[in-house]
Design an enzyme around this catalytic site. Structure first.
Site, PDB file in Angstrom:
ATOM      1  N   ASP A 189     -10.306   6.451  -2.143  1.00 33.49           N
ATOM      2  CA  ASP A 189     -11.297   6.596  -3.214  1.00 33.49           C
ATOM      3  C   ASP A 189     -12.553   7.279  -2.670  1.00 33.49           C
ATOM      4  O   ASP A 189     -12.699   7.455  -1.455  1.00 33.49           O
ATOM      5  CB  ASP A 189     -11.624   5.194  -3.752  1.00 33.49           C
ATOM      6  CG  ASP A 189     -12.434   5.257  -5.038  1.00 33.49           C
ATOM      7  OD1 ASP A 189     -12.398   6.295  -5.723  1.00 33.49           O
ATOM      8  OD2 ASP A 189     -13.103   4.253  -5.356  1.00 33.49           O
ATOM      9  N   GLU A 201     -14.791  12.626  -2.874  1.00 38.13           N
ATOM     10  CA  GLU A 201     -15.232  13.966  -3.357  1.00 38.13           C
ATOM     11  C   GLU A 201     -16.056  14.696  -2.295  1.00 38.13           C
ATOM     12  O   GLU A 201     -16.007  15.932  -2.292  1.00 38.13           O
ATOM     13  CB  GLU A 201     -16.033  13.791  -4.646  1.00 38.13           C
ATOM     14  CG  GLU A 201     -15.202  13.306  -5.824  1.00 38.13           C
ATOM     15  CD  GLU A 201     -14.701  11.872  -5.683  1.00 38.13           C
ATOM     16  OE1 GLU A 201     -15.450  11.040  -5.139  1.00 38.13           O
ATOM     17  OE2 GLU A 201     -13.569  11.597  -6.094  1.00 38.13           O
ATOM     18  N   ASP A 235     -12.555   7.308 -12.998  1.00 35.04           N
ATOM     19  CA  ASP A 235     -13.192   6.268 -13.814  1.00 35.04           C
ATOM     20  C   ASP A 235     -13.240   6.631 -15.291  1.00 35.04           C
ATOM     21  O   ASP A 235     -14.280   7.041 -15.820  1.00 35.04           O
ATOM     22  CB  ASP A 235     -14.594   5.986 -13.278  1.00 35.04           C
ATOM     23  CG  ASP A 235     -14.534   5.382 -11.886  1.00 35.04           C
ATOM     24  OD1 ASP A 235     -13.426   5.015 -11.445  1.00 35.04           O
ATOM     25  OD2 ASP A 235     -15.582   5.283 -11.239  1.00 35.04           O
TER      26      ASP A 235
HETATM   27  C1  GLC Z   1     -14.727   3.859  -7.920  1.00 35.28           C
HETATM   28  C2  GLC Z   1     -13.240   4.011  -8.256  1.00 35.28           C
HETATM   29  C3  GLC Z   1     -12.743   2.761  -8.909  1.00 35.28           C
HETATM   30  C4  GLC Z   1     -12.998   1.564  -7.987  1.00 35.28           C
HETATM   31  C5  GLC Z   1     -14.484   1.472  -7.654  1.00 35.28           C
HETATM   32  C6  GLC Z   1     -14.774   0.384  -6.630  1.00 35.28           C
HETATM   33  O1  GLC Z   1     -15.467   3.764  -9.070  1.00 35.28           O
HETATM   34  O2  GLC Z   1     -13.013   5.126  -9.055  1.00 35.28           O
HETATM   35  O3  GLC Z   1     -11.378   2.867  -9.218  1.00 35.28           O
HETATM   36  O4  GLC Z   1     -12.587   0.396  -8.627  1.00 35.28           O
HETATM   37  O5  GLC Z   1     -14.933   2.704  -7.123  1.00 35.28           O
HETATM   38  O6  GLC Z   1     -14.079   0.609  -5.457  1.00 35.28           O
END
Ligand code: GLC
Length: 760
Positions: free
Chosen positions: A412, A415, A488
């Site tokens: 995650d 980017e 998200d």
């Molecule tokens: C980001 C991710 C999400 C995750 C969050 C906490 O927003 O896109 O899926 O739950 O971080 O890690």
């Protein structure tokens, strides 16, 4: 015209250095065309012919070549399938072998850019409106003519609808937790996949603009007469691909790679939440699945399993023994998947940080200090994934997952996301001693891609199983290493609706193993929205329910009995169709075709499907028409030509028209193309390939009683032994009246004990 043809006739360079910038779109550079194959051209202004691409690891072995002719002041280049006409200003027009114009450089007039006074900008900004960027600067711009009737597909995960024509996009991987509304507000999302296809009833072609810098794709927004693509830095370098839409996808994925076969269980149901915050809570979630008879193969741990969000650690109070947790889940047929983030916490005594500092593995400021920004752990540093040594080091950290029997990794914030403003463009990524150092503006769009590569390759070194990686940020080619989700989203009906074109465009952009957060990540779902989402996502390759902290919980049992029943019905349905989906994964490794397909891929001459945003095909023979509106109890379904069988009622309907289908809350309209065979598994709670000994074939003869042959692939669904021939490939076909015969095309794995035939 001055040009040089390579000795093997595969490449030709036109000298454009004497052309004035106002005469030529090339800014006075030389233009090279390479016949990558007879259907694929590479068109670039790079000095060297090297393929310094993050997306392409090897070029196709089948080469094309050019035959050259000079006529009427033009140079004509012929491959077996294409004719390219080059004029004095180095504008190029590309025709097919029959002389039909496919793609022409635009040479007409261009409107002057809209200008705004500083006062007007302030006025807009005052109320918080989006203020258009001031003049963009480009290192090149390619402008191609658009004709009436042409639609544009692809470009990865961009918001909006299937047809990208008329909109303006940017490639700059962006972490955007606020609602992803359609264009033009959201020009960029998490992924940069600079590939698109232009299609009309007469022809199709594809363009892959291989440049990782911030780039812009105006798809007929400025003017309906042309589209253009440009980048802030780097040389022009794009591939042109001709053929049908499936052939173009095959060419694009031949260049950028195809998703390898996934482990079979990864096609099962995944449950996630930010965050299941103790070991006991995770076990209780697993027990709820089993108690409620809802199949489930994986539970995901979000950031709270870590100690202070330090990557490759666990919190000893809340997750004291991940190995025991994995074992207990394993006994229930459920696997554990953990999130990891690239931001490494700045903390003396944290081994990952200290080792990375000591070895110079993190990005630096332009003044030579280690660059810091803030992410979940607070002050954090960013591994330089452009370095092979760093990728190796990062991959080695996966021993943490191995030790705890964790079965998948979810990448995650790659980017990379940063909470203390964006990384400055001049942050330095030093690379390896033998490579040039790069800056953030060079590598931003490939950061997630390179992290996925490090993760995939690290996993593969440490384990014999096929790596299961999920990533949020991507570049072209990330499909070789990772599955992906759309980030998200929110519990909004508009996001459910948008999930269909978003997944279809991602699939057409070479990413087959994808999904959205079922139920919506941000905001609060409703039972009805959740039910419609599980229906709409029933065939999404990545089948995961995930939600954010402090939103309404959205495991299926959090609501009423009806919701639970509907949810169970569609998760069950998914599990029945897993052998069909796995066959599509196998097919994808050969053709590059995604599992979820827009109708236009198989009905390219039917304009009624060109902008079909609310239906999709699974493979070429299952059509799904989900409900995406609150309160809707029926919908219009477009069935393309052919005879379709209503999956639920068995009613046969002649296609080529719209029908009205009743769709009460538990009904997701689904149709099977008559003449099809579809393999199904019996009902199961989780996928254990060794225990699957029965295959059921749903057989839908057409009105003449004919059935098309069907190929089915079977292996242990886990490791790479199939590469040594440990797999079965069957062909099922009609043999006489109402008899399905089995031909073994390849035998190398223990066969089913039973193959049941279910005539429909
Ligand atoms: C980001 C991710 C999400 C995750 C969050 C906490 O927003 O896109 O899926 O739950 O971080 O890690």
């Amino acid at each position: 015209m001055n040009y040089t043809l390579s000795a093997d006739n595969t490449s030709i360079t036109f000298d454009g250095t004497k052309l004035a910038a106002e005469d030529s779109p090339l800014f006075g550079k030389s233009l090279t065309l390479e016949a990558i194959t007879h259907q694929t051209l590479r068109i670039h202004t790079k000095k060297l012919h090297v393929h310094d691409s993050y997306a392409i690891e090897k070029l196709p072995t089948a080469k094309g070549s050019f035959r050259i002719e000079e006529k009427d002041g033009f140079v004509f280049l012929y491959t077996e399938y294409l004719c390219i006409r080059v004029d004095n200003a180095l504008f190029i027009d590309i025709y097919d072998a029959d002389g039909k114009l496919l793609c022409a450089d635009y040479t007409g007039s261009v409107p002057a850019p809209e200008t705004m006074t500083p006062q007007e900008r302030d006025q807009l900004a005052q109320e918080g409106h989006v203020v258009p960027e001031e003049n963009r600067s480009y290192s090149y711009q390619v402008r191609k003519a658009l004709s009436d009737g042409e639609c544009i597909y692809g470009l990865g995960d961009k918001t909006g609808f299937l047809n990208k024509r008329g909109y303006d996009y940017m490639m700059w991987n962006s972490d955007l937790p606020h609602p992803h509304v359609e264009n033009p507000t959201f020009k960029a999302l998490y992924k940069s996949i600079p590939f698109f296809m232009v299609h009309c009833t007469e022809y199709s072609y594809g363009i892959f603009a291989d440049n990782p810098h911030k780039s812009f794709f105006d798809m007929g927004y400025e003017d309906n007469a042309y589209y253009c693509f440009s980048a802030t830095a780097g040389e022009m370098d794009y591939f042109f691909m001709s053929g049908t839409l499936p052939e173009i996808i095959a060419s694009y994925t031949e260049l950028t790679g195809r998703a390898p076969l996934p482990q079979l269980w990864t096609l099962g149901y995944h449950q996630s939440r930010w965050s299941y915050s103790t070991q006991d809570e995770v076990l209780s979630v697993a027990q709820h699945f089993r108690k409620n008879n809802i199949p489930c193969d994986a539970i995901h741990l979000d950031i709270d399993y870590m100690e202070d969000f330090k990557v490759f650690t666990n919190d000893n109070d809340r997750f004291p023994n991940l190995t025991v947790l994995s074992d207990r889940l394993n006994d229930m047929g459920i696997k554990l998947v953990t999130i990891i983030d690239p931001g490494v916490k700045v903390e003396t005594g944290y081994p990952l940080y200290e080792e990375g500092i000591q070895k110079g593995y993190f990005a630096m400021t332009s003044d030579g200090d280690v660059y810091e920004n803030k992410v979940w752990p607070g002050d954090s540093v960013f591994p330089d994934f452009t370095s092979e040594a760093v990728r190796q080091w990062w991959g080695d950290q996966i021993t943490f997952q191995m030790k705890h029997q964790i079965r998948g990794i979810w990448n995650d914030m790659n980017e990379p996301a940063s909470f203390n403003g964006p990384l400055p463009d001049d942050v330095v990524f030093p690379g390896d001693p033998d490579t040039a150092s790069l800056t953030h503006s060079d590598v931003h769009n490939v950061y997630g891609h390179l992290m996925a590569k490090a993760t995939y390759e690290g996993w593969k070194r440490l384990d014999s199983k096929r790596p299961f990686v999920i990533t949020r940020a991507c570049y072209s080619g990330s499909q070789k290493y990772s599955t992906a989700w759309t980030g998200d989203n929110q519990s909004l009906w508009s996001h459910l609706k948008m999930s269909i074109p978003q997944l279809l465009n991602l699939g057409m952009s070479g990413m087959p193993l994808i999904g959205t957060d079922i139920g919506g990540f941000g905001a609060n779902t409703t039972p009805e929205l959740l039910c419609r989402w599980i229906q709409a996502s029933c065939f999404a390759p990545l089948f995961r329910n995930h939600s954010a902290k402090y939103t309404r919980r959205q495991e299926p049992w959090q609501f009423d009995e009806t919701t639970l029943e509907i949810y169970r019905k569609y998760v069950d349905l998914r599990y029945r169709f897993i052998p069909y989906m796995y066959d599509l994964c196998y097919e994808e490794t050969v053709t590059g075709l995604p599992l979820l397909r827009p109708l236009v891929l198989h009905y390219p001459k039917d304009p009624a499907v060109f902008e079909c945003n609310d239906e999709y095909l699974v493979g070429d023979r299952v059509l799904v028409a989900p409900i995406t509106d609150q309160g809707a109890r029926s919908r219009a379904v477009y069935l393309p030509e052919g005879e379709w069988v209503d999956y639920w009622t068995g009613v046969r309907i002649e296609g080529g028209k719209y029908i009205l289908r009743e769709a009460p809350p538990d009904m997701c309209p689904m149709y099977i193309l008559s003449g099809s065979i579809i393999p199904n598994y019996p009902a199961m709670q989780s996928i254990e390939p060794d225990n699957i000994d029965t295959l059921r074939l749903l057989v839908y003869p057409d009105s003449q009683g004919n059935v098309s042959p069907y190929r089915h692939y079977q292996d242990n669904g886990e490791d790479f032994q199939y590469e040594q021939g440990s797999y079965n490939l069957y062909e099922f076909h009609l043999d006489g009246e109402k008899n399905i015969a089995v031909k073994n095309l390849h035998t190398g794995y223990s066969p089913y004990k039973e193959i049941d035939i279910d005539w429909r």
